[in-house]
Design a protein around this motif. Structure first.
Motif, short mmCIF file in Angstrom:
data_model
loop_
_atom_site.label_atom_id
_atom_site.label_comp_id
_atom_site.label_asym_id
_atom_site.label_seq_id
_atom_site.Cartn_x
_atom_site.Cartn_y
_atom_site.Cartn_z
N GLU A 192 67.32 -47.50 110.40
CA GLU A 192 67.16 -46.04 110.46
C GLU A 192 67.92 -45.33 109.35
O GLU A 192 67.85 -44.11 109.25
CB GLU A 192 67.65 -45.54 111.83
N ASP B 231 71.66 -35.02 115.18
CA ASP B 231 71.18 -34.20 114.07
C ASP B 231 72.28 -33.81 113.09
O ASP B 231 71.98 -33.31 112.01
CB ASP B 231 70.52 -32.92 114.61
N TRP C 206 73.97 -44.06 107.80
CA TRP C 206 72.99 -43.57 108.79
C TRP C 206 73.21 -42.09 109.01
O TRP C 206 74.35 -41.63 109.12
CB TRP C 206 73.17 -44.33 110.10
N PRO D 130 70.02 -39.21 110.42
CA PRO D 130 68.60 -38.85 110.37
C PRO D 130 68.31 -37.57 109.59
O PRO D 130 67.25 -37.48 108.95
CB PRO D 130 68.24 -38.69 111.85
N THR D 131 69.19 -36.59 109.64
CA THR D 131 68.91 -35.35 108.92
C THR D 131 69.52 -35.35 107.51
O THR D 131 69.37 -34.36 106.79
CB THR D 131 69.45 -34.13 109.69
N SER E 152 67.40 -39.61 103.13
CA SER E 152 66.01 -39.37 102.78
C SER E 152 65.07 -40.27 103.58
O SER E 152 65.31 -41.47 103.72
CB SER E 152 65.81 -39.62 101.28
N LYS E 153 64.01 -39.68 104.10
CA LYS E 153 63.03 -40.45 104.88
C LYS E 153 62.38 -41.55 104.05
O LYS E 153 61.98 -42.58 104.57
CB LYS E 153 61.96 -39.52 105.44
N LYS E 154 62.30 -41.35 102.75
CA LYS E 154 61.61 -42.30 101.87
C LYS E 154 62.33 -43.64 101.78
O LYS E 154 61.71 -44.65 101.43
CB LYS E 154 61.47 -41.70 100.47
N ARG F 183 64.53 -44.96 104.29
CA ARG F 183 65.03 -45.48 105.55
C ARG F 183 64.58 -46.91 105.77
O ARG F 183 63.41 -47.25 105.61
CB ARG F 183 64.59 -44.58 106.71
N LYS G 121 68.69 -40.09 97.78
CA LYS G 121 67.95 -39.04 97.08
C LYS G 121 67.93 -39.24 95.57
O LYS G 121 67.14 -38.62 94.86
CB LYS G 121 68.54 -37.67 97.43
#
Length: 471
Positions: free
Chosen positions: A69, A290, A331, A333-334, A337-339, A341, A385
């Motif tokens: 994650e 978050d 780790w 989540p907010t 970067s989602k790219k 994970r 990022k």
């Protein structure tokens, strides 16, 4: 008229608060948007010990899930191949040589013989001090080993380094969890019993469960921080997976006579299970999930015969890659970067002294003016990022008590420098240089020193100058 008067009074009160202390309160304790930091530092875990880093012999599903994650880093370095100086670098963002902490802290006699301080100087900058000034609640739960051990009983308390609350083991000053042992026959014993005299309250707890004790204390601290509406920064630095190995024998069908590797892997898996409690606690609370970032790594390479650095050369105490590379997971989540994970960053390198300035940038907190620093922020890389490495060279020196090692034919090198793709190792006088291109040879098998004499000369000069500066 009365309404107008009251409005003007309110405006002047607001201005007064901003000018005379209200501003700092808003930036820190009253701003719920500041990110929470959980820093997990494992003891003596090898670079390849997690199953997500390639270990076929043990399963670490809770830590692996954290990695799936978040983002993992294959070329993260600690700044020393042994515990006390490595922890000093993380805490201060400076090279530990500046504080005469170059090996593990022991009793007074052994410290003096090796030229070590008995504890970290209170003038040292710490991440906890910077964040506390900005309104953070700060806590340390676990191993300290930067003063207050063996016969060093008057070292500063952990609180004096910027922590609101602490709970440590037998190598720190303040409240402690001390280890009970239980063998396969159910016989109970104690280790480090002499630590009771170091002061502070103490609780005896089964060695196989002490990580849970530190986690429970940290979770209580988080709850208190939430009630007071403060962001928090906490260290959770367990004794695991350092020897002596005392896994829950009843869960693994082992005895103390089993081989070191088997005992180590049982401790590793047990530690992972215990951390599952913390990870679930954070993830199940939306406010925490978050607004919290977890940083996970080890303080140095593995003990020979126990942990593993995979194909990397060397172990704990060595300046080769196996002694100073650490499996880093970030780790949040907010934040991440989602790219990226679930991915491993294999390209970029940076070191533990770079974590402090990165965390300060993340939290929007400034270091105290004139504060000594050796690190540089790599925050965009940490969050996936950008893909940039540390820009300045990274330096290391050998622990003074680790010149020789039985599995090496030659004495170990004294100094190391990484600059770009190249790493050089040499002795204090610049002799016996070894040069490796780590992009092609991370196992450090092919010494290129004879082929690149100019580079050897340049890098040797830099590392020798650095050592003179910091010692």
């Amino acid at each position: 008229m009365s309404t107008y008067y009251n409005m003007n009074i309110s405006i002047w009160v607001a201005i007064f608060l901003i000018l005379f202390g209200g501003k700092q309160e808003v930036r820190g304790s009253e701003d719920p948007k500041k990110p929470n930091i959980i820093f997990i530092l494992i003891d003596d875990m090898g670079w390849a010990d997690l199953s997500s880093f390639g270990n076929p012999d043990a399963q670490t599903p809770n830590i692996d899930r954290l990695a799936s994650e978040g983002i993992s880093f294959d070329q993260f370095y600690v700044n020393a191949p042994i515990c006390s100086p490595s922890r000093t670098a993380i805490l201060t963002g400076t090279y530990p040589q500046r504080w005469d902490i170059t090996s593990y802290l022991s009793n007074r006699k052994e410290n003096a013989e090796r030229g070590l301080a008995n504890w970290l100087d209170l003038s040292a900058p710490t991440l906890a001090k910077d964040l506390k000034r900005a309104g953070y609640a700060t806590g340390h739960f676990g191993k300290w080993h930067m003063g207050g051990q063996r016969d060093v009983a008057e070292a500063p308390a952990i609180a004096e380094y910027g922590f609101d609350k602490s709970l440590t083991n037998f190598e720190g000053m303040g409240p402690k969890l001390l280890p009970l042992t239980k063998n396969a026959k159910g016989e109970v014993g104690r280790i480090w019993e002499d630590a009771e005299r170091l002061g502070g309250s103490f609780t005896w707890m089964q060695r196989s469960e002490i990580t849970t004790g530190f986690i429970d204390a940290a979770m209580d601290f988080i709850e208190d921080s939430k009630k007071s509406n403060k962001p928090f920064y906490i260290n959770i630095w367990p004794d695991d997976v350092h020897s002596p190995f005392w896994p829950p024998f009843e869960d693994y069908n082992l005895t103390k006579e089993d081989k070191k590797r088997a005992l180590y892997l049982a401790v590793l898996e047990s530690m992972d299970k215990q951390f599952g409690k913390l990870f679930e606690y954070v993830k199940s609370d939306q406010e925490l999930r978050d607004n919290t970032i977890i940083i996970f790594c080890s303080d140095n390479g593995p003990e020979p015969g126990a942990g593993s650095a995979g194909d990397l050369r060397g172990f704990k105490g060595h300046l080769y890659e196996g002694g100073i590379r650490s499996s880093l997971i970030v780790w949040g989540p907010t934040f991440v970067s989602k790219k990226v994970r679930g991915q491993h960053n294999k390209q970029n390198y940076f070191t533990a002294v770079d974590l402090k300035p990165s965390i300060l940038e993340l939290t929007g907190v400034d270091a105290q003016q004139g504060e000594l620093a050796d690190g540089e922020s790599v925050l965009p890389t940490l969050l996936g990022k950008k893909q940039t490495s540390r820009q300045s060279p990274a330096f290391w020196s050998r622990p003074p008590d680790r010149k020789h090692f039985k599995d090496f034919d030659q004495p170990l090198p004294d100094l190391a420098i990484r600059e770009g793709n190249y790493k050089l190792l040499c002795d204090f006088d610049g002799g016996r240089p070894e040069l490796f291109d780590l992009t092609k040879d991370p196992e450090e098998k092919n010494n290129l020193a004879a082929k690149h004499l100019d580079k050897v000369k340049e890098m040797t000069k830099k590392v020798m100058n650095w050592y003179r500066e910091v010692t």
